[in-house]
Design an enzyme around this catalytic site. Structure first.
Site, PDB file in Angstrom:
ATOM      1  N   CYS A 141       0.813  -1.212   0.000  1.00 34.33           N
ATOM      2  CA  CYS A 141       0.000   0.000   0.000  1.00 34.33           C
ATOM      3  C   CYS A 141       0.848   1.264   0.000  1.00 34.33           C
ATOM      4  CB  CYS A 141      -0.964   0.047   1.173  1.00 34.33           C
ATOM      5  SG  CYS A 141      -2.173  -1.292   1.221  1.00 34.33           S
ATOM      6  N   ARG A 165       3.615   0.001  -4.890  1.00 32.84           N
ATOM      7  CA  ARG A 165       3.292  -0.528  -3.564  1.00 32.84           C
ATOM      8  C   ARG A 165       1.928  -1.199  -3.533  1.00 32.84           C
ATOM      9  NH1 ARG A 165       6.647   1.332   0.470  1.00 32.84           N
ATOM     10  NH2 ARG A 165       5.082   0.741   2.007  1.00 32.84           N
ATOM     11  N   TRP A 224      -2.817  -2.522  -1.877  1.00 35.17           N
ATOM     12  CA  TRP A 224      -2.505  -3.937  -2.065  1.00 35.17           C
ATOM     13  C   TRP A 224      -3.314  -4.676  -1.012  1.00 35.17           C
ATOM     14  CZ3 TRP A 224      -0.581  -8.252   0.426  1.00 35.17           C
ATOM     15  CH2 TRP A 224      -0.109  -9.280  -0.386  1.00 35.17           C
ATOM     16  N   ASN A 256      -1.648   2.015   5.747  1.00 32.34           N
ATOM     17  CA  ASN A 256      -0.767   0.967   5.245  1.00 32.34           C
ATOM     18  C   ASN A 256      -0.382   0.104   6.430  1.00 32.34           C
ATOM     19  OD1 ASN A 256       1.213  -0.604   3.964  1.00 32.34           O
ATOM     20  ND2 ASN A 256       2.799   0.925   4.364  1.00 32.34           N
ATOM     21  N   GLY A 257      -0.648  -1.195   6.352  1.00 36.17           N
ATOM     22  CA  GLY A 257      -0.301  -2.100   7.441  1.00 36.17           C
ATOM     23  C   GLY A 257      -1.430  -3.061   7.739  1.00 36.17           C
ATOM     24  N   GLU A 264      18.069 -16.359  -7.997  1.00 37.39           N
ATOM     25  CA  GLU A 264      17.613 -15.023  -8.384  1.00 37.39           C
ATOM     26  C   GLU A 264      17.077 -15.014  -9.807  1.00 37.39           C
ATOM     27  OE1 GLU A 264      16.813 -10.880  -8.310  1.00 37.39           O
ATOM     28  OE2 GLU A 264      16.870 -12.500  -6.827  1.00 37.39           O
ATOM     29  N   GLU A 309       8.265 -14.106 -11.358  1.00 37.39           N
ATOM     30  CA  GLU A 309       7.482 -13.006 -10.814  1.00 37.39           C
ATOM     31  C   GLU A 309       6.967 -12.045 -11.875  1.00 37.39           C
ATOM     32  OE1 GLU A 309       9.644 -10.680  -7.944  1.00 37.39           O
ATOM     33  OE2 GLU A 309      11.417 -10.538  -9.186  1.00 37.39           O
ATOM     34  N   HIS A 354      17.615 -36.503  -7.633  1.00 39.65           N
ATOM     35  CA  HIS A 354      16.913 -36.875  -6.405  1.00 39.65           C
ATOM     36  C   HIS A 354      15.457 -36.432  -6.456  1.00 39.65           C
ATOM     37  CE1 HIS A 354      20.628 -38.189  -4.450  1.00 39.65           C
ATOM     38  NE2 HIS A 354      21.187 -37.139  -5.015  1.00 39.65           N
ATOM     39  N   LYS A 408       6.023  -3.800  -4.109  1.00 39.87           N
ATOM     40  CA  LYS A 408       7.465  -3.582  -4.023  1.00 39.87           C
ATOM     41  C   LYS A 408       7.999  -3.814  -2.617  1.00 39.87           C
ATOM     42  CE  LYS A 408      11.518  -2.135  -5.413  1.00 39.87           C
ATOM     43  NZ  LYS A 408      12.327  -2.997  -6.288  1.00 39.87           N
TER      44      LYS A 408
END
Length: 618
Positions: A2, A27, A76, A108-109, A491, A498, A514, A613
């Site tokens: 957010c 965000r 978000w 935000n949170g 990476e 993504e 394996h 992000k």
């Protein structure tokens, strides 16, 4: 997660808020909304689902919302599905259509005990129109404000004592036109003040075109913002003075600068990011860690290292583990922050905990840092944002100088983090007596040569673009490598999955037999990282086993290993450097591969679905 913005001054607020949200859309982009006040008139609230452009269209770029004081939000989703009702701002009234609401806010949170508080508020006559925890927090502030007939700061402080979780809140009260109130705990919040104007945002990029002098609010602090003024308060309601921080980034650094996407711009900015970072650490041919407060004696006392991080920063830690253990002969353990914080931690004397985070606000990493500090263990932060929570709370800080990174998929911040830990490892090895002066000087020379070699690597993108277009419809991709190449594969695979949404996994090449090789079939793409010459032949053998089962092979190696082209269906070569540092060069083709695959599929490269992000909630 957010993004929140706020403005109070003497200009129209809505266009400024929309500009700020455009710089924070990385965000969150499930929905967006504005609340704007025009003098003493009721607060106007407009919300829209989807990306910010929908809100811009709905408000005619802010022209339909007059007023010089306002707050905005890009979401978000956490609590409540992404729809217009759950979009922010939220109001303290029982119905979203009650425009004269006492309190309007954005958040935000996550409020962890929202259900408990909601039951209390229901008993006191409040009704709820959304499924969000934010509405609970807004109504709780309203409850204290009305019941005790106290000012906004006191009401906010009572709310902070009552709730559990994380939050950055921006609020407007009906009785205080032209003012914004804010509060923070564990979610980022930055305030910028210029002549006659005050700005609020979740992150610095939203403020850069207006000011580079900012205040960072600490946990359990609140703020009262007026045009050109900012006043800060502790939990007792006493005013406190906060230091002013000057941000060295400029506004242009947060713009696309002619590139189609932020990600491709940031890929090309990597040589400068690494050069600036190394120049801040290496002086007169020596690594200087004094700015981080790390003395020769403190380095010499290190007996073991615990690296804690999330996502790409964790991959940096994996690479650093190989480098530090090989150069310094110091044992290193790398752990995901979300696991570290919830297990029994055995951190003995002489342990250094290194926490890596681009934003310096990553929730799990911040919690891990606090857990280490609670045990009395020295901590070192590697962060990109001056004044961030992790930077402020760690015992020692090494700053990466990557500048603002806007694309959700990290590139230049990852490379800057790698170079920082390369330099740290080189100096630690010297202090530990594991490097002679000749070898030390050689490693420093190779470090300083990385930016030029990265720039050369950037020139080899056309073949990768062609390849990505041909294989954009791949269903499965496996990245395999050994040692440092395995860390590189982690990476590279993350970048691919993504932003292209292709199923992609990274495996230590020796583990294929394996179980994993059962997934290989005709057309499966196998990307073999072959930059480590001492294990190249073994990885080649693993790739041959995949070819026998119908796989298509891509080989990524240094220029001195041209024999790779004789067995790989497609080969990529990067300049040579010291084997410990090859990952800084080899990651660039993998970034290009992910980027051009996403572009070929017509996806939103900078804003991949379901991702944000900065992960500031658990």
């Amino acid at each position: 997660m957010c993004g929140i913005v706020g403005f109070t001054g003497h200009r129209a607020a809505a266009p400024l808020l929309l500009d700020g949200l455009s710089m924070l859309e990385y965000r969150g982009y499930d929905s967006a909304g504005l609340a704007v006040r025009d003098g003493t008139a009721p607060t106007a609230v407009v919300k829209a689902t989807g990306k910010l452009k929908n809100l811009i269209e709905k408000t005619d770029a802010g022209k339909t919302m007059p007023g010089c004081c306002g707050i905005g939000h890009t979401r978000w989703a956490t609590h409540g599905e992404p729809n217009q009702t759950n979009a922010h701002p939220h109001i303290s009234a029982n119905d979203m259509d009650e425009m004269g609401s006492e309190v309007v806010g954005v958040h935000n949170g996550i409020i962890e005990n929202y259900a408990e508080i909601k039951q209390k508020l229901l008993k006191n006559g409040y009704r709820f129109y959304s499924g969000t925890d934010t509405e609970v927090a807004i109504k709780l502030v309203d409850y204290y404000y009305r019941k005790y007939k106290i000012g906004p700061i006191d009401a906010i402080n009572r709310m902070m004592v009552r709730v559990r979780g994380s939050y950055a809140l921006a609020l407007m009260f009906r009785d205080y036109p032209g003012e914004i109130y804010a509060a923070r705990k564990d979610s980022p919040l930055v305030i910028g003040v210029t002549e006659g104007e005050t700005f609020l945002a979740s992150d610095v990029p939203a403020l850069l075109q207006h000011t580079r002098d900012v205040y960072y609010i600490d946990n359990h602090q609140s703020a009262r913002l007026l045009p050109g003024e900012a006043h800060f308060f502790d939990l007792n309601g006493d005013e406190v003075q906060l230091p002013l921080t000057h941000v060295t980034w400029n506004a242009e650094a947060a713009q696309k600068g002619g590139y189609k996407h932020f990600m491709i711009k940031e890929i090309h900015e990597q040589p400068r990011a690494v050069q600036d970072t190394l120049n801040s650490l290496i002086r007169d041919g020596r690594v200087d860690l004094s700015a981080a407060g790390l003395s020769h004696d403190q380095l010499a006392a290190i007996q073991s290292i615990q690296i804690v991080a999330c996502g790409s920063a964790w991959h940096v830690g994996m690479a650093a583990q190989y480098v530090i253990e090989d150069l310094c002969e110091v044992p290193v353990r790398v752990e995901l922050a979300s696991e570290f914080r919830y297990r029994k931690r055995l951190l003995g004397p002489g342990t250094l905990v290194i926490v890596i985070s681009q934003s310096g606000e990553t929730a799990d990493s911040l919690a891990a840092l606090r857990a280490a500090k609670a045990m009395g263990v020295p901590t070192l932060a590697v962060v990109n944002v001056v004044g961030s929570s992790i930077a402020r709370e760690a015992d020692h800080v090494l700053y990466t100088l990557a500048g603002p990174e806007i694309a959700v998929a990290t590139t230049k911040a990852y490379s800057a983090q790698l170079s920082t830990l390369y330099a740290f490892a080189t100096e630690l090895a010297s202090v530990k007596g594991k490097l002679g002066e000749e070898k030390y000087a050689a490693l420093i020379g190779e470090l300083l040569s990385l930016p030029d070699k990265m720039a050369k690597t950037l020139q080899n993108k056309e073949r990768i673009q062609w390849f990505a277009a041909r294989h954009a419809n791949a269903r499965d991709i496996f990245f395999i490598g050994r040692g440092l190449d395995y860390a590189l594969c982690l990476e590279g695979s993350l970048k691919m999955k993504e932003i292209s949404y292709i199923h992609s996994e990274a495996y230590a090449a020796g583990e294929l037999k394996h179980g994993t090789i059962s997934l290989v079939e005709n057309g499966t793409l196998i990307i073999g990282a072959l930059t480590q010459k001492d294990v190249l032949e073994k990885t080649v053998s693993n790739m041959a086993e995949c070819r026998a089962r119908g796989a298509y092979l891509i080989g990524l190696a240094g220029e001195d290993s041209r024999e790779v082209a004789s067995f790989a269906d497609f080969s990529i070569f990067v300049p040579e450097t010291d084997p410990h540092f090859m990952g800084s060069l080899a990651i660039i083709p993998l970034q290009f591969l992910a980027y051009y695959t996403s572009v070929s599929k017509g996806l939103d490269v900078d804003k991949p679905r379901n991702l944000a992000k900065s992960v500031t909630v658990e």
